[in-house]
Design an enzyme around this catalytic site. Structure first.
Site, PDB file in Angstrom:
ATOM      1  N   HIS A   1       4.805   8.783   9.689  1.00 49.18           N
ATOM      2  CA  HIS A   1       4.332  10.175   9.237  1.00 49.18           C
ATOM      3  C   HIS A   1       3.870  11.139  10.138  1.00 49.18           C
ATOM      4  CE1 HIS A   1       0.572   8.146   9.491  1.00 49.18           C
ATOM      5  NE2 HIS A   1       0.844   7.258   8.712  1.00 49.18           N
TER       6      HIS A   1
HETATM    7  P1  TYD Z   1      -1.531   4.290   6.760  1.00 45.32           P
HETATM    8  O1  TYD Z   1      -2.093   5.584   7.685  1.00 45.32           O
HETATM    9  O2  TYD Z   1      -0.532   4.576   5.495  1.00 45.32           O
HETATM   10  O3  TYD Z   1      -1.357   3.539   7.793  1.00 45.32           O
HETATM   11  P2  TYD Z   1       0.234   3.606   8.247  1.00 45.32           P
HETATM   12  O4  TYD Z   1      -0.220   5.445   9.682  1.00 45.32           O
HETATM   13  O5  TYD Z   1       0.099   2.650   9.650  1.00 45.32           O
HETATM   14  O6  TYD Z   1       0.984   4.125   8.041  1.00 45.32           O
HETATM   15  O7  TYD Z   1      -2.554   3.687   6.026  1.00 45.32           O
HETATM   16  C1  TYD Z   1      -2.802   2.312   5.984  1.00 45.32           C
HETATM   17  C2  TYD Z   1      -3.832   1.735   4.691  1.00 45.32           C
HETATM   18  O8  TYD Z   1      -5.211   2.021   5.368  1.00 45.32           O
HETATM   19  C3  TYD Z   1      -3.927   2.815   3.301  1.00 45.32           C
HETATM   20  O9  TYD Z   1      -3.752   2.534   2.690  1.00 45.32           O
HETATM   21  C4  TYD Z   1      -4.533   4.230   3.897  1.00 45.32           C
HETATM   22  C5  TYD Z   1      -5.548   2.777   4.641  1.00 45.32           C
HETATM   23  N1  TYD Z   1      -6.634   3.818   5.393  1.00 45.32           N
HETATM   24  C6  TYD Z   1      -8.070   4.463   4.891  1.00 45.32           C
HETATM   25  O10 TYD Z   1      -8.374   3.682   4.230  1.00 45.32           O
HETATM   26  N2  TYD Z   1      -8.733   5.122   6.001  1.00 45.32           N
HETATM   27  C7  TYD Z   1      -8.132   5.522   7.693  1.00 45.32           C
HETATM   28  O11 TYD Z   1      -8.914   5.477   7.624  1.00 45.32           O
HETATM   29  C8  TYD Z   1      -6.874   5.285   7.547  1.00 45.32           C
HETATM   30  C9  TYD Z   1      -6.304   5.035   8.237  1.00 45.32           C
HETATM   31  C10 TYD Z   1      -6.017   4.940   6.811  1.00 45.32           C
END
Ligand code: TYD
Length: 134
Positions: free
Chosen positions: A52
Site C-alpha cells: 500500500h
Molecule cells: P497493516 O499496516 O495493514 O500491515 P501491512 O502493512 O503488512 O499490510 O497493519 C496490520 C494490522 O495492524 C492492521 O489491523 C492495523 C494494525 N496496526 C496498528 O494497529 N498500528 C500500527 O501502527 C500498524 C502499523 C498496524
C-alpha cells in the site's frame, strides 16, 4: 504526486569488541519527526507485508535482523527494489510511494519508524487509486 525519492541512509556505527552500536535521531539521520515505531517479525516464508501507499506518512525501514527486500513503486508505474540486510542502514520512504516488503529470511525483524501515529485513513490500498493522479 510525490517529488521525493526513497533513499538508503547509513547510520553511525560504533564498532566495539563488546558488540557494535548504531543509532538514529529525528532531524539528524532521519528527515522527519518520528512519532511511532513498529515491528514486523515471525513472517512465514514466502509472505509479503505492506502492499500500500500512504498519503502523509513518511517512514524509515531497517532490517534489525536477517534480510528482506522493499519493492517501491512510483505513481508512473516504475519500480525499484532495495535489499535490507544490516542493522546499520535503512531505507527512507517519502509519502505517496507504494511499498511492499518481501523475500523475508527466517527470523528476520523489520523495524519501521513512522512520521505519523497510526491512521487508517492515511492508507491508499488500491493501486489504481494510487496511480490515478499521475
Ligand atoms: P497493516 O499496516 O495493514 O500491515 P501491512 O502493512 O503488512 O499490510 O497493519 C496490520 C494490522 O495492524 C492492521 O489491523 C492495523 C494494525 N496496526 C496498528 O494497529 N498500528 C500500527 O501502527 C500498524 C502499523 C498496524
Amino acid at each position: 504526486m510525490s517529488n521525493q525519492k526513497p533513499q538508503i541512509i547509513h547510520l553511525p556505527k560504533f564498532l566495539d569488541l563488546r558488540g557494535n552500536l548504531s543509532f538514529f535521531e529525528t532531524d539528524n539521520q532521519i528527515p522527519f519527526p518520528i512519532k511511532r515505531t513498529y515491528l514486523i517479525y515471525d513472517v512465514p516464508g514466502g509472505e509479503t507485508r505492506g502492499g500500500h501507499a500512504f498519503k502523509e506518512q513518511k517512514e524509515f525501514i531497517v532490517a534489525l535482523s536477517g534480510s528482506f527486500d522493499v519493492e517501491v513503486s512510483y505513481q508512473n508505474g516504475d519500480k525499484e527494489v532495495f535489499s535490507l540486510n544490516r542493522s546499520y542502514f535503512g531505507l527512507y520512504i517519502p509519502n505517496l510511494l507504494w511499498r511492499q516488503m518481501q523475500n523475508f529470511s527466517t527470523n528476520s525483524v523489520c523495524l519501521v519508524a513512522s512520521s505519523t501515529l497510526f491512521q487508517p485513513e492515511d492508507y491508499i490500498r488500491d493501486f489504481s487509486e494510487f496511480t490515478l493522479n499521475f
